[in-house]
Design a protein around this motif. Structure first.
Motif, PDB file in Angstrom:
ATOM      1  N   GLU A   1      10.535   6.389 -11.023  1.00  0.00           N
ATOM      2  CA  GLU A   1      11.969   6.532 -10.762  1.00  0.00           C
ATOM      3  C   GLU A   1      12.279   6.437  -9.279  1.00  0.00           C
ATOM      4  N   ARG A   2      11.321   6.830  -8.457  1.00  0.00           N
ATOM      5  CA  ARG A   2      11.556   6.922  -7.020  1.00  0.00           C
ATOM      6  C   ARG A   2      11.264   5.615  -6.292  1.00  0.00           C
ATOM      7  N   MET A   3      10.258   4.865  -6.767  1.00  0.00           N
ATOM      8  CA  MET A   3       9.795   3.710  -6.019  1.00  0.00           C
ATOM      9  C   MET A   3      10.034   2.379  -6.711  1.00  0.00           C
ATOM     10  N   CYS A   4      10.548   2.387  -7.932  1.00  0.00           N
ATOM     11  CA  CYS A   4      10.669   1.122  -8.660  1.00  0.00           C
ATOM     12  C   CYS A   4      11.679   0.173  -8.019  1.00  0.00           C
ATOM     13  N   GLY A   5      12.605   0.665  -7.213  1.00  0.00           N
ATOM     14  CA  GLY A   5      13.567  -0.203  -6.552  1.00  0.00           C
ATOM     15  C   GLY A   5      13.293  -0.409  -5.085  1.00  0.00           C
ATOM     16  N   TYR A   6      12.070  -0.121  -4.656  1.00  0.00           N
ATOM     17  CA  TYR A   6      11.754  -0.181  -3.224  1.00  0.00           C
ATOM     18  C   TYR A   6      11.947  -1.584  -2.661  1.00  0.00           C
TER      19      TYR A   6
ATOM     20  N   ALA B   1       0.828  -1.206   0.000  1.00  0.00           N
ATOM     21  CA  ALA B   1       0.000   0.000   0.000  1.00  0.00           C
ATOM     22  C   ALA B   1       0.863   1.256   0.000  1.00  0.00           C
ATOM     23  N   PHE B   2       1.946   1.231   0.756  1.00  0.00           N
ATOM     24  CA  PHE B   2       2.854   2.381   0.840  1.00  0.00           C
ATOM     25  C   PHE B   2       3.449   2.708  -0.530  1.00  0.00           C
ATOM     26  N   VAL B   3       3.955   1.698  -1.211  1.00  0.00           N
ATOM     27  CA  VAL B   3       4.551   1.905  -2.532  1.00  0.00           C
ATOM     28  C   VAL B   3       3.499   2.350  -3.540  1.00  0.00           C
ATOM     29  N   LEU B   4       2.328   1.749  -3.493  1.00  0.00           N
ATOM     30  CA  LEU B   4       1.263   2.108  -4.430  1.00  0.00           C
ATOM     31  C   LEU B   4       0.887   3.580  -4.301  1.00  0.00           C
ATOM     32  N   LEU B   5       0.687   4.049  -3.074  1.00  0.00           N
ATOM     33  CA  LEU B   5       0.302   5.443  -2.875  1.00  0.00           C
ATOM     34  C   LEU B   5       1.407   6.399  -3.286  1.00  0.00           C
ATOM     35  N   HIS B   6       2.657   6.020  -3.024  1.00  0.00           N
ATOM     36  CA  HIS B   6       3.759   6.901  -3.421  1.00  0.00           C
ATOM     37  C   HIS B   6       3.924   6.936  -4.941  1.00  0.00           C
ATOM     38  N   LYS B   7       3.580   5.863  -5.611  1.00  0.00           N
ATOM     39  CA  LYS B   7       3.612   5.887  -7.068  1.00  0.00           C
ATOM     40  C   LYS B   7       2.548   6.837  -7.619  1.00  0.00           C
ATOM     41  N   VAL B   8       1.375   6.854  -6.980  1.00  0.00           N
ATOM     42  CA  VAL B   8       0.328   7.788  -7.399  1.00  0.00           C
ATOM     43  C   VAL B   8       0.785   9.224  -7.158  1.00  0.00           C
ATOM     44  N   ARG B   9       1.395   9.479  -6.010  1.00  0.00           N
ATOM     45  CA  ARG B   9       1.905  10.828  -5.720  1.00  0.00           C
ATOM     46  C   ARG B   9       2.944  11.260  -6.756  1.00  0.00           C
ATOM     47  N   GLU B  10       3.838  10.338  -7.087  1.00  0.00           N
ATOM     48  CA  GLU B  10       4.872  10.661  -8.065  1.00  0.00           C
ATOM     49  C   GLU B  10       4.269  10.948  -9.432  1.00  0.00           C
ATOM     50  N   ALA B  11       3.254  10.176  -9.810  1.00  0.00           N
ATOM     51  CA  ALA B  11       2.620  10.354 -11.123  1.00  0.00           C
ATOM     52  C   ALA B  11       1.955  11.719 -11.240  1.00  0.00           C
ATOM     53  N   ILE B  12       1.194  12.116 -10.223  1.00  0.00           N
ATOM     54  CA  ILE B  12       0.512  13.410 -10.310  1.00  0.00           C
ATOM     55  C   ILE B  12       1.503  14.564 -10.210  1.00  0.00           C
TER      56      ILE B  12
END
Length: 319
Positions: free
Chosen positions: A309-314, A119-130
């Protein structure tokens, strides 16, 4: 008395119920429509751009006739290599949008019955996208600038005799950071994270158009802005708005960010502070936009954006 926009029917055009009642195939078609609007949702190879493909019967993926690569609806997007069903991802974006002061990863992990890190990674990916999809360009007209500190909290000792002056550098953790906001009245909001509020001088120089009027408080570092911009100052000890000068919209942004910290996330400091600040800037800029359109904006940004770019290696501990 006129009804507040957020309470009106015009503000509520998103239905989580409709999303959760979708089949996975319907959700995939909806995501395809956001990703490939030019072909009405028909797949385009992310490697070579070819529109000719084979449908694989064993899995919901395609094989490109041009380069032979296999790809799915989320290949090359923000949700590249996802394991969650697309319907669950769309539902996560919907509840993220409806959280006026943010949406916590712990709550999402319970709603979707997934691990907290997922859930943490998913939400941060949405934040990064917007954040990546936001409009660029210089801020114009009347622009407000201010800064506020987050993180680095030092808990006071129990007994008064053991307490130390937490304002002194030697009694701080070194983790304290400042969020500087530059907000165009009636326009966009730009944020940056640094060690001191004085770093906001360079942020204003980079993001504000020459000739725009800058509104700031009485902090001495903002004096340097007077050489490049018409500037209005407000002394908050005297008033919050006086002689046309105020930073109320910048303070409104910090109010939303503080409420997100205190009431939703409880901890937004450290390496991810910039992501939370950018999210709240986006929410402030779109607070008079219907939630259905906000959902399309966020889902479209994730569909059209590249790999995170930020979360793909989490999961490999690179993020």
């Amino acid at each position: 008395m006129p009804q507040h926009f957020l309470l009106s029917p015009k503000a509520k055009t998103l239905s989580l119920v409709k999303i959760m009642r979708m089949s996975e195939e319907e959700a995939r078609k909806a995501f395809q429509g956001l990703r490939w609007p030019e072909t009405d949702g028909e797949p385009i190879c992310p490697e070579c751009g070819c529109v000719e493909h084979y449908d694989l019967k064993t899995r919901p993926v395609w094989k490109c006739k041009g380069c032979g690569k296999q790809f799915s609806a989320t290949s090359g997007t923000t949700f590249h290599s996802r394991k969650l069903a697309i319907r669950d991802i769309l539902a996560a974006i919907a509840v993220f949008i409806n959280g006026a002061k943010g949406y916590s990863a712990l709550q999402l992990s319970r709603d979707l019955a997934v691990d907290y890190k997922t859930a943490f990674v998913l939400l941060h990916k949405v934040r990064e996208a917007i954040e990546n999809a936001r409009e660029a360009g210089a801020l114009k007209g009347d622009v407000e600038v201010d800064g506020a500190y987050f993180g680095g909290y030092v808990k006071p000792a129990n007994e008064r005799k053991d307490r130390k002056d937490r304002r002194k550098l030697e009694n701080q953790t070194g983790k304290r950071q400042v969020v500087v906001v530059v907000r165009e009245r009636g326009g966009r909001t730009v944020t940056s994270v640094g060690k001191t509020e004085a770093e906001g001088v360079q942020l204003v120089a980079r993001t504000v158009e020459r000739g725009a009027t800058v509104h700031a408080d009485e902090a001495s570092h903002w004096d340097r802005l007077a050489a490049a911009f018409p500037i209005k100052r407000i002394n908050h000890k005297e008033a919050y708005s006086k002689d046309g000068a105020c930073t109320n919209q910048a303070e409104s942004f910090f109010s939303r960010l503080r409420r997100a910290e205190i009431g939703t996330h409880h901890h937004i400091a450290g390496a991810y502070l910039g992501a939370y600040a950018a999210e709240m800037a986006w929410r402030e800029d779109n607070n008079r936009v219907a939630n259905g359109y906000q959902f399309v904006m966020a889902a479209g940004a994730a569909a059209l954006g590249g790999k995170s770019e930020r979360m793909c290696g989490y999961w490999q501990r690179r993020a």
